[in-house]
Scaffold this active site. Structure first.
Site: not given
Ligand code: SPV
Ligand code: MG
Length: 435
Positions: A13, A78, A94, A101, A207
């Protein structure tokens, strides 16, 4: 005078349409109607997050003509309500004879048979496409303030929130739409992790906290624009506390649900290098100050600042990790992420067990990239509330793309690469609105 028969109908709903009305009208010819309205938890367990909360949905239903009584149905199944109410009839469209389900339907028939009850099915109203309607409502009406609260709402209604990495609009759509049918449930992801590793990698950069906030916000905005699920940002170290306060405000204004910051300082390196590279952990006090600065800057209650503990990564021991968890909670962290790069989950499990003893109702987050044999059910048993699959879309895309590139180089044409690629017809229509 014979008593009126009792009729039971269950529904989410969430968006009431003429299909519901058709069903209720026909059911009313059989007897007095009780409607079981599914809880938010029950709906989230088999489809999407409800647009309206349970009390509002119950109010709408109880004001419909022909409805005698409204009760809560707290599972998709249910059985519990049927045993309580012992109706003469259960009424349903139906459409549930096939699909997820089907098994729920079989159980309804079996339980009703115990007291001679009967399942009555009416043809499903064919022109209702509720999923399309819902999508329209959600993507058009998704304001930042609605979206921002989605993660904390999910944490209230799901034992484990399942998050997948996304680094652009396309991967955002994968996280938004990927699903598998498993028994009588549809499994989906609950939200997106905008990983520093994947966001940087997608831009061809390391990174090391090099991709700045403006650039990260561009990625986030691309994802926000085409999806509706909550976003958790990997905020690296969060930078200087003074800068972090601004970052938090930017994110909450845009509708991001949470940021996770790690307790490291200086030139950040990816945690999965562990102690192979020089990485420095912040002092407890310094990191608490940063959490505090972020919390103080918040304008909303729902935005979460999650503190990520690097003690196990940096071989500082379990006691240090636990002491930090306590201190970060006291400083106002809305969640704790424990990170590990071990193949075995032993140290994370030990942390979970000791963390539970704090008795703090602060969600625990894990990123099982290396200890990836552990299932979500096993994490749930240990009290983990958010599981993040942190890098899997980019890690699977890169080898696939490299293979295609090399296949073309090897053959001096693209014919042989065709089988590695999706058909042109499919890519043309992959994104809605392309025609
Ligand atoms: C990322 O995904 O950038 C993280 C997780 O910080 S890790 O790569 O495991 O550090
Ligand atoms: Mg990271």
């Amino acid at each position: 005078m014979s008593e009126r028969k009792q009729v039971y109908l269950a529904m989410a709903a969430d968006v009431i349409h003429h299909g519901h009305i058709n069903l209720i009208e026909r059911a009313s010819e059989l007897g007095d109607i009780t409607v079981g309205v599914l809880t938010d938890e029950a709906i989230a367990s088999y489809k999407r997050f409800p647009l309206l909360p349970l009390p509002e949905r119950m109010r709408v239903i109880s004001n419909l003509k022909h409805v005698h009584k409204v009760v809560v149905q707290d599972t998709v199944d249910y059985e519990k309500n049927l045993r309580l109410l012992k109706p003469d009839y259960v009424v349903h469209g139906d459409d549930w004879r096939e699909g997820i389900q089907k098994q729920v339907r079989s159980r309804v028939i079996k339980v009703l048979a115990e007291w001679g009850g009967e399942l009555v099915e009416f043809p499903y109203t064919a022109d209702v496409n509720i999923d399309r309607l819902r999508k329209e409502v959600e993507t058009r009406g998704m304001l930042p303030e609605v979206r921002r609260g989605r993660l904390s709402q999910l944490l209230k209604i799901k034992p484990v929130v399942r998050i997948m990495e996304a680094h652009n609009g396309l991967t955002g759509l994968i996280v938004e739409n990927a699903s598998v049918v498993k028994e009588d449930k549809i499994e989906r992801f609950d939200g997106m992790w905008v990983s520093s590793l994947c966001d940087s990698t997608a831009k061809g950069k390391p990174d090391i906290e090099l991709v700045d906030l403006t650039s990260r916000m561009n990625t986030i905005n691309d994802i926000l624009e085409v999806t509706t699920k909550p976003i958790i940002l990997d905020g690296d170290t969060g930078g200087l506390p003074e800068h972090f306060a601004y970052t938090v405000r930017t994110l909450e204004r845009e509708g991001v649900s949470a940021i996770i910051i790690e307790d490291k300082i200086g030139p950040k390196k990816n945690s999965l290098f562990g102690t192979d590279v020089v990485q420095t952990q912040d002092g407890i006090e310094g990191f608490c100050y940063k959490i505090h600065a972020g919390k103080a800057a918040l304008k909303s209650r729902e935005f979460m600042i999650i503190a990520r503990i690097e003690s196990l990564i940096l071989k500082q021991g379990m006691d240090d990790a636990l002491a930090r968890a306590r201190a970060y909670i006291d400083a106002g962290a809305s969640g704790i992420m424990i990170h590990s790069k071990e193949k075995s989950p032993a140290e994370v499990f030990e942390f979970c067990e000791k963390y539970q003893k704090f008795g703090a109702d602060i969600p625990l987050v894990v990123v099982p990239t290396t200890y990836n044999a552990v299932t979500e059910d096993e994490f749930e048993k240990r009290g983990v509330r958010i599981v993040i699959y942190a890098n899997h879309l980019i890690r699977s895309a890169f080898p696939a793309m490299m293979k295609t590139a090399r296949t073309i180089l090897e053959h001096g044409r693209s014919l042989e690469a065709d089988e590695l690629c999706m058909p042109i017809k499919e890519i043309l229509t992959l994104i809605p609105g392309s025609e």
